[in-house]
Design a protein around this motif. Sequence first.
Motif, PDB file in Angstrom:
ATOM      1  N   LYS A 136       0.809  -1.220   0.000  1.00 25.29           N
ATOM      2  CA  LYS A 136       0.000   0.000   0.000  1.00 25.29           C
ATOM      3  C   LYS A 136       0.841   1.269   0.000  1.00 25.29           C
ATOM      4  N   ASN A 137       2.070   1.177   0.526  1.00 21.99           N
ATOM      5  CA  ASN A 137       2.883   2.387   0.617  1.00 21.99           C
ATOM      6  C   ASN A 137       3.784   2.587  -0.595  1.00 21.99           C
ATOM      7  N   ILE A 138       3.634   1.774  -1.619  1.00 21.96           N
ATOM      8  CA  ILE A 138       4.435   1.914  -2.828  1.00 21.96           C
ATOM      9  C   ILE A 138       3.623   2.684  -3.871  1.00 21.96           C
ATOM     10  N   PRO A 139       4.175   3.755  -4.439  1.00 21.68           N
ATOM     11  CA  PRO A 139       3.444   4.532  -5.444  1.00 21.68           C
ATOM     12  C   PRO A 139       3.286   3.751  -6.739  1.00 21.68           C
ATOM     13  N   LEU A 140       2.378   4.215  -7.573  1.00 19.37           N
ATOM     14  CA  LEU A 140       2.156   3.618  -8.884  1.00 19.37           C
ATOM     15  C   LEU A 140       2.477   4.641  -9.964  1.00 19.37           C
ATOM     16  N   PRO A 141       2.731   4.180 -11.175  1.00 20.13           N
ATOM     17  CA  PRO A 141       3.050   5.112 -12.270  1.00 20.13           C
ATOM     18  C   PRO A 141       1.906   6.094 -12.507  1.00 20.13           C
ATOM     19  N   PRO A 142       2.220   7.294 -12.979  1.00 21.57           N
ATOM     20  CA  PRO A 142       1.176   8.286 -13.252  1.00 21.57           C
ATOM     21  C   PRO A 142       0.328   7.863 -14.437  1.00 21.57           C
ATOM     22  N   THR A 143      -0.901   8.340 -14.475  1.00 16.87           N
ATOM     23  CA  THR A 143      -1.783   8.098 -15.611  1.00 16.87           C
ATOM     24  C   THR A 143      -2.170   9.440 -16.226  1.00 16.87           C
ATOM     25  N   PHE A 144      -2.601   9.404 -17.479  1.00 14.85           N
ATOM     26  CA  PHE A 144      -2.872  10.646 -18.214  1.00 14.85           C
ATOM     27  C   PHE A 144      -4.206  10.542 -18.951  1.00 14.85           C
ATOM     28  N   SER A 145      -5.004  11.592 -18.857  1.00 13.41           N
ATOM     29  CA  SER A 145      -6.247  11.656 -19.617  1.00 13.41           C
ATOM     30  C   SER A 145      -6.033  12.408 -20.927  1.00 13.41           C
ATOM     31  N   ASP A 146      -5.009  13.252 -20.966  1.00 13.11           N
ATOM     32  CA  ASP A 146      -4.689  14.046 -22.153  1.00 13.11           C
ATOM     33  C   ASP A 146      -3.540  13.381 -22.900  1.00 13.11           C
ATOM     34  N   PRO A 147      -3.755  12.878 -24.122  1.00 13.16           N
ATOM     35  CA  PRO A 147      -2.679  12.203 -24.861  1.00 13.16           C
ATOM     36  C   PRO A 147      -1.488  13.105 -25.162  1.00 13.16           C
ATOM     37  N   LEU A 148      -1.733  14.389 -25.318  1.00 15.90           N
ATOM     38  CA  LEU A 148      -0.619  15.310 -25.569  1.00 15.90           C
ATOM     39  C   LEU A 148       0.249  15.466 -24.321  1.00 15.90           C
ATOM     40  N   GLU A 149      -0.387  15.499 -23.159  1.00 18.50           N
ATOM     41  CA  GLU A 149       0.385  15.556 -21.919  1.00 18.50           C
ATOM     42  C   GLU A 149       1.166  14.264 -21.728  1.00 18.50           C
ATOM     43  N   HIS A 150       0.538  13.133 -22.068  1.00 15.68           N
ATOM     44  CA  HIS A 150       1.219  11.842 -21.979  1.00 15.68           C
ATOM     45  C   HIS A 150       2.451  11.831 -22.879  1.00 15.68           C
ATOM     46  N   ARG A 151       2.295  12.311 -24.102  1.00 16.24           N
ATOM     47  CA  ARG A 151       3.434  12.373 -25.032  1.00 16.24           C
ATOM     48  C   ARG A 151       4.540  13.260 -24.465  1.00 16.24           C
ATOM     49  N   ALA A 152       4.161  14.423 -23.939  1.00 11.24           N
ATOM     50  CA  ALA A 152       5.150  15.347 -23.385  1.00 11.24           C
ATOM     51  C   ALA A 152       5.900  14.713 -22.223  1.00 11.24           C
ATOM     52  N   PHE A 153       5.181  13.973 -21.374  1.00 11.72           N
ATOM     53  CA  PHE A 153       5.827  13.317 -20.241  1.00 11.72           C
ATOM     54  C   PHE A 153       6.810  12.254 -20.714  1.00 11.72           C
ATOM     55  N   LEU A 154       6.400  11.441 -21.686  1.00 16.14           N
ATOM     56  CA  LEU A 154       7.288  10.387 -22.187  1.00 16.14           C
ATOM     57  C   LEU A 154       8.538  10.971 -22.832  1.00 16.14           C
ATOM     58  N   LYS A 155       8.389  12.063 -23.556  1.00 12.76           N
ATOM     59  CA  LYS A 155       9.562  12.718 -24.152  1.00 12.76           C
ATOM     60  C   LYS A 155      10.487  13.261 -23.061  1.00 12.76           C
ATOM     61  N   PHE A 156       9.900  13.867 -22.040  1.00 13.22           N
ATOM     62  CA  PHE A 156      10.692  14.392 -20.924  1.00 13.22           C
ATOM     63  C   PHE A 156      11.435  13.252 -20.234  1.00 13.22           C
ATOM     64  N   ARG A 157      10.734  12.144 -19.998  1.00 14.15           N
ATOM     65  CA  ARG A 157      11.322  10.998 -19.306  1.00 14.15           C
ATOM     66  C   ARG A 157      12.397  10.327 -20.167  1.00 14.15           C
ATOM     67  N   LEU A 158      12.152  10.236 -21.460  1.00 11.57           N
ATOM     68  CA  LEU A 158      13.135   9.621 -22.358  1.00 11.57           C
ATOM     69  C   LEU A 158      14.423  10.442 -22.380  1.00 11.57           C
ATOM     70  N   ALA A 159      14.297  11.753 -22.453  1.00  9.47           N
ATOM     71  CA  ALA A 159      15.485  12.614 -22.419  1.00  9.47           C
ATOM     72  C   ALA A 159      16.239  12.424 -21.103  1.00  9.47           C
TER      73      ALA A 159
END
Length: 290
Positions: A23-46
């Motif tokens: 219960k005390n372990i976080p889970l990966p973030p989720t996204f409702s906006d595909p553009l925000e999801h893309r931006a996050f993945l690009k940020f994380r990949l860099a």
Amino acid sequence: MTAPSRDTSNISTRTGKVYPPRKNIPLPPTFSDPLEHRAFLKFRLAQAYRIFAKYGYDEGVAGHITVRDPIRPDCYWVNPWGVHFKLIQPELLLLVNHEGKIQEKESGPSRFLNRSAYMIHSAVHEARPDILCAAHSHTIHAKAFSALGVPLDPITQDSCAFYEDHSLYSEFRGIIEDREEGLAIATALGPNKAVILQNHGILVATKSIESTVFFFISMEKCCKVQMLADQAAAARGLRPRLIDPENAARTQKRLGSDMGGWFNAIPEFQLLEHEEGKRFEYLPAQKENM
């Protein structure tokens, strides 16, 4: 970005048995906006490229990490060829389809694509639609261990994460420049999360950028430990003691899962953000440049 859900029904091991996180372990973030999801993945990949740079995983212009695009799943993001890993930022990334064509509208200004990256990663992403991120680079200990042409043994807790979850591609045909070789590597990877490329290095592919980064770092270390253990044992006329199959398999289920890899990687990204003073921020104005 929305708060992570606590629904763990889709977190399972390769055997299909569900292991809910504590219960005390976080889970990966989720996204409702595909553009925000893309931006996050690009940020994380860099960020992933810059973490590789910290570990010295660069080798001239060789090496590549790719992530499948959430809007156009037939395309993936990759670094521009000839730019040091430490300098990679989201705006420099290239969006490439499975035919190797750079997407002009979305890609960064440097339009040089590593042909080997395309040949390997397009084949892996096509063969494994479950894979989000794949990484390959010419790291020292993985290169040395790959020359032996054998898989890792379950000799430590950490190496058990790869127990029956990595394979060996026992060919080396020079620099990868044709689609046939990329397909052969994807076939050798099979359903596993990693493959040792004989006389070449390793490739890791999982369902998240974080998990891929962690298991790549871990596998590089496991290659080093294996060679050290083999050398120490040989000096004493011994062989390293293997962990028994039952315990190795049970350990793999806990340590070798995608969720386990994701969580283990979080400190790496936290440290990078602390050192750089930069965290992900999504601004609606970004939409114009996505």
